[in-house]
Design a protein around this motif. Structure first.
Motif, mmCIF file in Angstrom:
data_model
loop_
_atom_site.group_PDB
_atom_site.id
_atom_site.type_symbol
_atom_site.label_atom_id
_atom_site.label_comp_id
_atom_site.label_asym_id
_atom_site.label_seq_id
_atom_site.Cartn_x
_atom_site.Cartn_y
_atom_site.Cartn_z
ATOM 1 N N PHE A 24 15.383 -3.989 -19.330
ATOM 2 C CA PHE A 24 16.172 -4.273 -20.533
ATOM 3 C C PHE A 24 15.673 -5.548 -21.229
ATOM 4 O O PHE A 24 15.719 -5.641 -22.452
ATOM 5 C CB PHE A 24 17.652 -4.393 -20.181
ATOM 6 N N ILE A 25 15.206 -6.508 -20.439
ATOM 7 C CA ILE A 25 14.601 -7.690 -21.049
ATOM 8 C C ILE A 25 13.345 -7.290 -21.827
ATOM 9 O O ILE A 25 13.111 -7.758 -22.943
ATOM 10 C CB ILE A 25 14.278 -8.745 -19.979
ATOM 11 N N GLY A 26 12.540 -6.408 -21.237
ATOM 12 C CA GLY A 26 11.353 -5.920 -21.934
ATOM 13 C C GLY A 26 11.695 -5.198 -23.217
ATOM 14 O O GLY A 26 10.937 -5.241 -24.190
ATOM 15 N N LEU A 27 12.842 -4.536 -23.244
ATOM 16 C CA LEU A 27 13.291 -3.833 -24.443
ATOM 17 C C LEU A 27 13.538 -4.782 -25.605
ATOM 18 O O LEU A 27 13.482 -4.383 -26.772
ATOM 19 C CB LEU A 27 14.576 -3.069 -24.110
ATOM 20 N N LEU A 28 13.796 -6.047 -25.299
ATOM 21 C CA LEU A 28 14.095 -7.038 -26.328
ATOM 22 C C LEU A 28 12.843 -7.646 -26.961
ATOM 23 O O LEU A 28 12.954 -8.490 -27.850
ATOM 24 C CB LEU A 28 14.944 -8.166 -25.731
ATOM 25 N N LYS A 29 11.659 -7.239 -26.506
ATOM 26 C CA LYS A 29 10.394 -7.821 -26.981
ATOM 27 C C LYS A 29 10.425 -9.344 -26.843
ATOM 28 O O LYS A 29 10.422 -10.079 -27.841
ATOM 29 C CB LYS A 29 10.116 -7.427 -28.433
ATOM 30 N N PRO A 30 10.452 -9.855 -25.608
ATOM 31 C CA PRO A 30 10.635 -11.297 -25.408
ATOM 32 C C PRO A 30 9.584 -12.173 -26.072
ATOM 33 O O PRO A 30 9.890 -13.288 -26.501
ATOM 34 C CB PRO A 30 10.619 -11.451 -23.884
ATOM 35 N N ARG A 31 8.348 -11.707 -26.175
ATOM 36 C CA ARG A 31 7.328 -12.537 -26.830
ATOM 37 C C ARG A 31 7.614 -12.674 -28.326
ATOM 38 O O ARG A 31 7.476 -13.760 -28.898
ATOM 39 C CB ARG A 31 5.933 -11.952 -26.599
ATOM 40 N N VAL A 32 8.006 -11.569 -28.944
ATOM 41 C CA VAL A 32 8.381 -11.641 -30.369
ATOM 42 C C VAL A 32 9.635 -12.490 -30.521
ATOM 43 O O VAL A 32 9.749 -13.303 -31.439
ATOM 44 C CB VAL A 32 8.612 -10.227 -30.928
#
Length: 310
Positions: A24-32
């Motif tokens: 779910f963290i990956g779903l948030l596009k953490p780098r963007v």
């Protein structure tokens, strides 16, 4: 192939996944999200007012959550495209780690939550800008522009350029010329940044059915467009000094960074077609990331010095 992937994904829509918190963290596009938070924070620091520290932190969290919501909605809709591109194939939806319905519900919930929190605790001008950003990225860019026009990045770049304006509005409750200049720097930076990537990912965008500029207008035209935008970025980068809301030291740094951006873009224009490994394009793509971070870091330093140094 993209249609097959879409049908395969839709068949899974009714089943619950066994996603982890990391998915779910990956779903948030953490780098963007990190770039959104950083540029929004710069807008907040440069704004001509001093916010309550607690409200400033909450505002930044709300902006981060809103950025993540937009990313989740993008991944929900673009799962078929993501599945056929090497850069995005390992995202949680095309991998089957998160079901499309879960991504959609997660994104919608976070969208409403972030906008309401920002509106109640900061002001509704900032909240309205955040809501518009989410809508523009998820609906206007992702659902419409991305699959219909080679100008997708040019117009859609507005969504990624709004965070510093949101940060400014969270402090002041207004939108000013200064905040628009911050918006303009990112807006003009976006096309050459993504077109540099598209030049060495042309085949993948073609397989995915995304009409990026090199696929539609050709690589030579794209290189000319990149150079023209790079010149505009370099000029816009020094506007904060010209307009008086940043100091001379910032202007010197911005001019040097802009010169580098123009130089890398000139190399793409001059040598790009002759290099089969697309080294000039890859170099420009890498430098463009450095440029945006560095220009906003310089703005941040200038703003902090102006606020606390004298």
């Amino acid at each position: 192939m993209a249609l097959v992937e879409r049908e395969h994904i839709d068949e899974r829509a009714g089943r619950l996944s066994e996603a982890t918190a990391g998915d779910f963290i990956g779903l948030l596009k953490p780098r963007v999200m990190s770039l959104v938070v950083f540029t929004a924070f710069v807008g907040m620091v440069l704004a001509p007012a001093t916010p309550n520290p607690l409200l400033a932190v909450i505002s930044m969290i709300a902006i981060a959550v809103g950025a993540g919501a937009a990313g989740a909605l993008n991944m929900w809709y673009d799962a078929d495209i993501d599945a056929v591109m090497s850069r995005t194939a390992k995202r949680p939806v095309p991998l089957g780690r998160i079901e499309p319905g879960e991504a959609l519900g997660f994104g919608l919930f976070l969208s409403v939550f972030s906008v309401v929190i920002l509106g109640l605790l900061a002001n509704w001008m900032a909240a309205g800008l955040l809501a518009f950003t989410i809508f523009f990225y998820a609906v206007v860019y992702t659902m419409w522009l991305k699959r219909s026009t080679p100008q997708n990045i040019v117009i859609g770049g507005a969504a990624g350029a709004l965070p510093p304006m949101i940060g400014w509005a969270a402090v002041t409750g207004t939108v000013t010329l200064e905040s628009f200049v911050l918006f303009l720097i990112i807006f003009l930076w976006t096309p050459p940044h993504f077109w540099a990537l598209a030049l060495f990912k042309t085949d993948e965008y073609g397989r995915a059915g995304v009409p990026m500029m090199p696929n539609v207008a050709g690589k030579a035209h794209t290189r000319r467009q990149i150079f023209a935008y790079a010149v505009l970025v370099a000029v816009c980068g020094v506007l904060p000094t010209v307009l008086g809301f940043a100091g001379l030291a910032y202007g010197i740094v911005a001019a040097a960074l802009g010169g580098g951006f123009v130089w890398y873009s000139w190399r793409v224009l001059r040598d790009g077609g002759a290099d089969k490994n697309a080294q000039p394009e890859k170099a420009l793509f890498g430098f463009s990331l450095v440029y945006l971070f560095a220009i906003f870091a310089a703005l941040l330093c200038d703003g902090l010095i102006a606020r606390f140094g004298g």
